[in-house]
Design an enzyme around this catalytic site. Structure first.
Site, PDB file in Angstrom:
ATOM      1  N   ASP B  92     -81.361 137.416  24.974  1.00  0.00           N
ATOM      2  CA  ASP B  92     -81.997 138.002  26.152  1.00  0.00           C
ATOM      3  C   ASP B  92     -82.008 139.521  25.981  1.00  0.00           C
ATOM      4  O   ASP B  92     -81.542 140.053  24.970  1.00  0.00           O
ATOM      5  CB  ASP B  92     -81.295 137.551  27.429  1.00  0.00           C
ATOM      6  CG  ASP B  92     -79.848 138.023  27.470  1.00  0.00           C
ATOM      7  OD1 ASP B  92     -79.425 138.767  26.562  1.00  0.00           O
ATOM      8  OD2 ASP B  92     -79.135 137.641  28.411  1.00  0.00           O
ATOM      9  N   ASP B 278     -83.220 127.609  29.610  1.00  0.00           N
ATOM     10  CA  ASP B 278     -81.812 127.792  29.230  1.00  0.00           C
ATOM     11  C   ASP B 278     -80.997 127.850  30.503  1.00  0.00           C
ATOM     12  O   ASP B 278     -81.511 128.242  31.551  1.00  0.00           O
ATOM     13  CB  ASP B 278     -81.617 129.112  28.488  1.00  0.00           C
ATOM     14  CG  ASP B 278     -81.599 130.289  29.440  1.00  0.00           C
ATOM     15  OD1 ASP B 278     -82.680 130.718  29.885  1.00  0.00           O
ATOM     16  OD2 ASP B 278     -80.502 130.770  29.794  1.00  0.00           O
ATOM     17  N   CYS B 316     -74.422 106.655  27.967  1.00  0.00           N
ATOM     18  CA  CYS B 316     -74.395 107.792  27.046  1.00  0.00           C
ATOM     19  C   CYS B 316     -73.581 107.456  25.803  1.00  0.00           C
ATOM     20  O   CYS B 316     -72.537 106.816  25.886  1.00  0.00           O
ATOM     21  CB  CYS B 316     -73.781 109.002  27.767  1.00  0.00           C
ATOM     22  SG  CYS B 316     -73.664 110.483  26.746  1.00  0.00           S
ATOM     23  N   CYS B 318     -72.600 109.901  23.563  1.00  0.00           N
ATOM     24  CA  CYS B 318     -72.093 111.163  23.017  1.00  0.00           C
ATOM     25  C   CYS B 318     -70.654 110.978  22.544  1.00  0.00           C
ATOM     26  O   CYS B 318     -70.009 109.985  22.872  1.00  0.00           O
ATOM     27  CB  CYS B 318     -72.186 112.273  24.062  1.00  0.00           C
ATOM     28  SG  CYS B 318     -70.859 112.264  25.286  1.00  0.00           S
ATOM     29  N   CYS B 321     -68.292 110.209  25.536  1.00  0.00           N
ATOM     30  CA  CYS B 321     -68.428 108.887  26.149  1.00  0.00           C
ATOM     31  C   CYS B 321     -68.093 107.756  25.179  1.00  0.00           C
ATOM     32  O   CYS B 321     -67.724 106.665  25.599  1.00  0.00           O
ATOM     33  CB  CYS B 321     -69.840 108.710  26.707  1.00  0.00           C
ATOM     34  SG  CYS B 321     -70.149 109.764  28.148  1.00  0.00           S
ATOM     35  N   HIS B 347     -70.211 116.334  26.706  1.00  0.00           N
ATOM     36  CA  HIS B 347     -71.004 115.326  27.422  1.00  0.00           C
ATOM     37  C   HIS B 347     -72.185 115.962  28.160  1.00  0.00           C
ATOM     38  O   HIS B 347     -73.315 115.468  28.079  1.00  0.00           O
ATOM     39  CB  HIS B 347     -70.172 114.516  28.418  1.00  0.00           C
ATOM     40  CG  HIS B 347     -71.071 113.725  29.315  1.00  0.00           C
ATOM     41  ND1 HIS B 347     -71.755 112.608  28.868  1.00  0.00           N
ATOM     42  CD2 HIS B 347     -71.516 113.946  30.586  1.00  0.00           C
ATOM     43  CE1 HIS B 347     -72.535 112.159  29.832  1.00  0.00           C
ATOM     44  NE2 HIS B 347     -72.422 112.952  30.890  1.00  0.00           N
TER      45      HIS B 347
END
Lengths: 379, 379
Positions: B92, B278, B316, B318, B321, B347
């Protein structure tokens, strides 16, 4: 059936290569056990511990009893399942933390009454209660409930403290044998059960240590620990106590020195014949920016590393050293980013675990005596 | 040569599937960009971000300028090398952080004088300085230096603020074009260079937003962002501003809405035709125990999860999980263990990134309009 200790070789120095057959893992020794006080080795995910080769980790009975509580952990299948750690675990007795963390301790024959360091609530740990908690947690190895003698302690105090520890050891063993079928994973491992270790105390007094060791051996524990070390005594004294006690312990059972140490200490004690060690140093030091490397200790926060593009340890292939620079690790510490503690902890644990792996290789070579002096810290 | 925007399809809703060809990565859009304020997506190691499918992450110019300093990062080869992130990055302009974090700001035509939130030291950010810093950092995408208009702001204030932003946009572009060859990886990517985006401001005033967009488009940036949102305004207003501005932006360049949002917001804005977003929400919420799941939001600290053996989100896969229970994650939060923030962040990022991946699949199907209403949040 408790653990089986398979002694592979004994070097001239006394160093032993062995395997401890536990329900959740056959552990190659000498072994360093990372400490997972509250059911997590601080800041390091379990899969990374596996990748680093951790075979067995510790849980702290005192902490887990207070939060989330042993009955909750039992109801979830025990500590292995609760924290998702499929390999071996060991829980301490809670004695050391009651000694070092709790408030308003009151010692009686029955046990220790204390107030929680978290909320001041009142609790009682007795040998029987410690066994109940440890059986509910379900680690592969449990520890007898002991009183950790402070340092310095005069002889009368050390003897009095030892009297408690010895009486509690016997009660721990009796209660453990009578209730160990209550472990959450009872009958899951072909009859393999939890094991119970006795803890040698006696302060820095050789005759008390000898008495402690001999009486514990008579009680016939599954393994033996030397406790009450790393409580502030000079290192020479630590070594003397270990040297005094080791010959009194049976050769066919594991020997565990609790709460040590720096990398050179774990190598030294392994060479003396210690099979198991644990310590918070690698992770605690890491969170403060102290790294152990093949070139010695490194305070990664030092200004000199601000623009250093090299990995922390050029001899190390851990996930941290493979990817990140000293400059980046310093930046993470300077900015207080949580990734700093994680990456530093990964490296330090890798350093400890690799040190033990190197020691294994040395001890496995046929000409062990010849190599016994090679320093695994500067591989 | 700046980025190449490859538009693959546009759905009836306005949603676009595209590829942004950047030096370090071809980014599939719509894309959610995790925020790595100080050169680290808080508490998550870089290899896990890769495994989760993060294509591009943010760095914050204000923070990195103060610590460790852009010249240091330049000397180490730029931000990609410094933090070991081989994929795309965006920085930024520093404008928003000067606005939200620094003390004693003094705004002049030249730029903003301010005191560091870290040590009170005095600094000056101008369009030219922001460009110099961002070129030294070397992200794939840089942002023009803007003044983020606060909310609420009356029309006179918003117009005055916009006047700065427009003048600074022109100066940013001029300085950027003249100095972009100074990027640390100059000539490493077959002539591909950094790209510069203009930022549409104008508060909540449609005519100011329109003016801002039109003038920026005339300046011919490589992409366009809508800034000054998520500053406290109601969500209806956020949506209105986005709807007002999007049609004014060229179809053949990326459109980026800065600093949003919750999972349903990123889906909504992607459907309106936003290509890039974002937000710190997934990681910040995670560190406070708030998880986003296919069944909605979950405060993992709630008592009801204390003995819950299920993974946070049954839909999920991931790393969190796949391995850990709600009971364990709650315990980590209750005990303040750093692993809690890490596992929760993993997660939540997976949830955001998987949401975008599902959106890609929906948009890639030939009958996009028919599927456009399927909710990728409840896959």
């Amino acid at each position: 059936m408790p653990l089986r200790f398979e002694l592979l070789s004994t070097a001239a120095s006394g160093a032993r290569r062995a395997r401890i057959h536990l329900p959740h893992r056959i552990v190659e020794t000498p072994v360093f056990m990372p400490v997972g006080t509250q059911g997590t080795v601080k800041a390091v995910p379990q899969n990374i511990l596996e990748d680093l080769g951790a075979q067995i980790i510790l849980g702290n009975t005192y902490h887990l009893y207070l939060r989330p509580g042993h009955e909750l952990i039992r109801s979830l299948g025990g500590l292995h399942k609760f924290i998702s750690w499929p390999r071996a675990m060991l829980t301490d007795s809670g004695g050391f933390q009651v000694f070092s963390l709790s408030k308003l301790r009151k010692l009686t024959e029955q046990g220790v009454e204390f107030r929680s360091h978290l909320d001041g609530s009142k609790h009682m740990f007795s040998p029987e209660h410690s066994m109940n908690v440890q059986i509910a947690l379900g680690a592969d190895i449990c520890m007898a409930f002991d009183e950790c003698t402070e340092y310095p302690a005069d002889e009368a105090r050390a003897a009095e403290s030892l009297r408690y520890t010895m009486a509690w050891a016997a009660r721990s063993l009796t209660h453990f044998r009578a209730h160990q079928h209550l472990v959450p994973w009872h009958n899951e491992f072909n009859g393999q059960t939890q094991s119970l270790f006795g803890i040698v105390q006696g302060g820095m007094y050789p005759h008390l240590r000898r008495e402690s060791a001999q009486r514990l051996v008579e009680m016939n524990f599954d393994g033996y620990a030397i406790g009450g070390l790393s409580v502030g005594e000079p290192r020479d004294l630590t070594r003397e106590v270990i040297a005094e006690v080791l010959p009194l312990l049976p050769k066919d059972k594991p020997r565990y020195v609790m709460g040590v140490g720096f990398p050179d200490e774990i190598v030294e004690y392994a060479r003396m014949g210690v099979d198991m060690m644990d310590c918070v140093i690698p992770t605690r030091a890491a969170r403060h920016g102290l790294l152990f490397t093949s070139e010695g200790r490194m305070n990664i926060k030092n200004r000199q590393f601000a623009d250093d593009p090299n990995p922390p340890d050029s001899q190390c292939s851990c996930p941290t050293c493979s990817r990140y620079s000293r400059a980046y690790l310093r930046h993470l510490m300077q900015t207080g980013e949580p990734l700093g503690g994680t990456l530093n902890s990964i490296h330090n644990l890798a350093f400890y675990l690799n040190t033990m792996a190197t020691l294994h290789s040395q001890l496995d070579e046929p000409t062990t005596t010849e190599h016994a002096l090679a320093n695994p810290l500067t591989r």
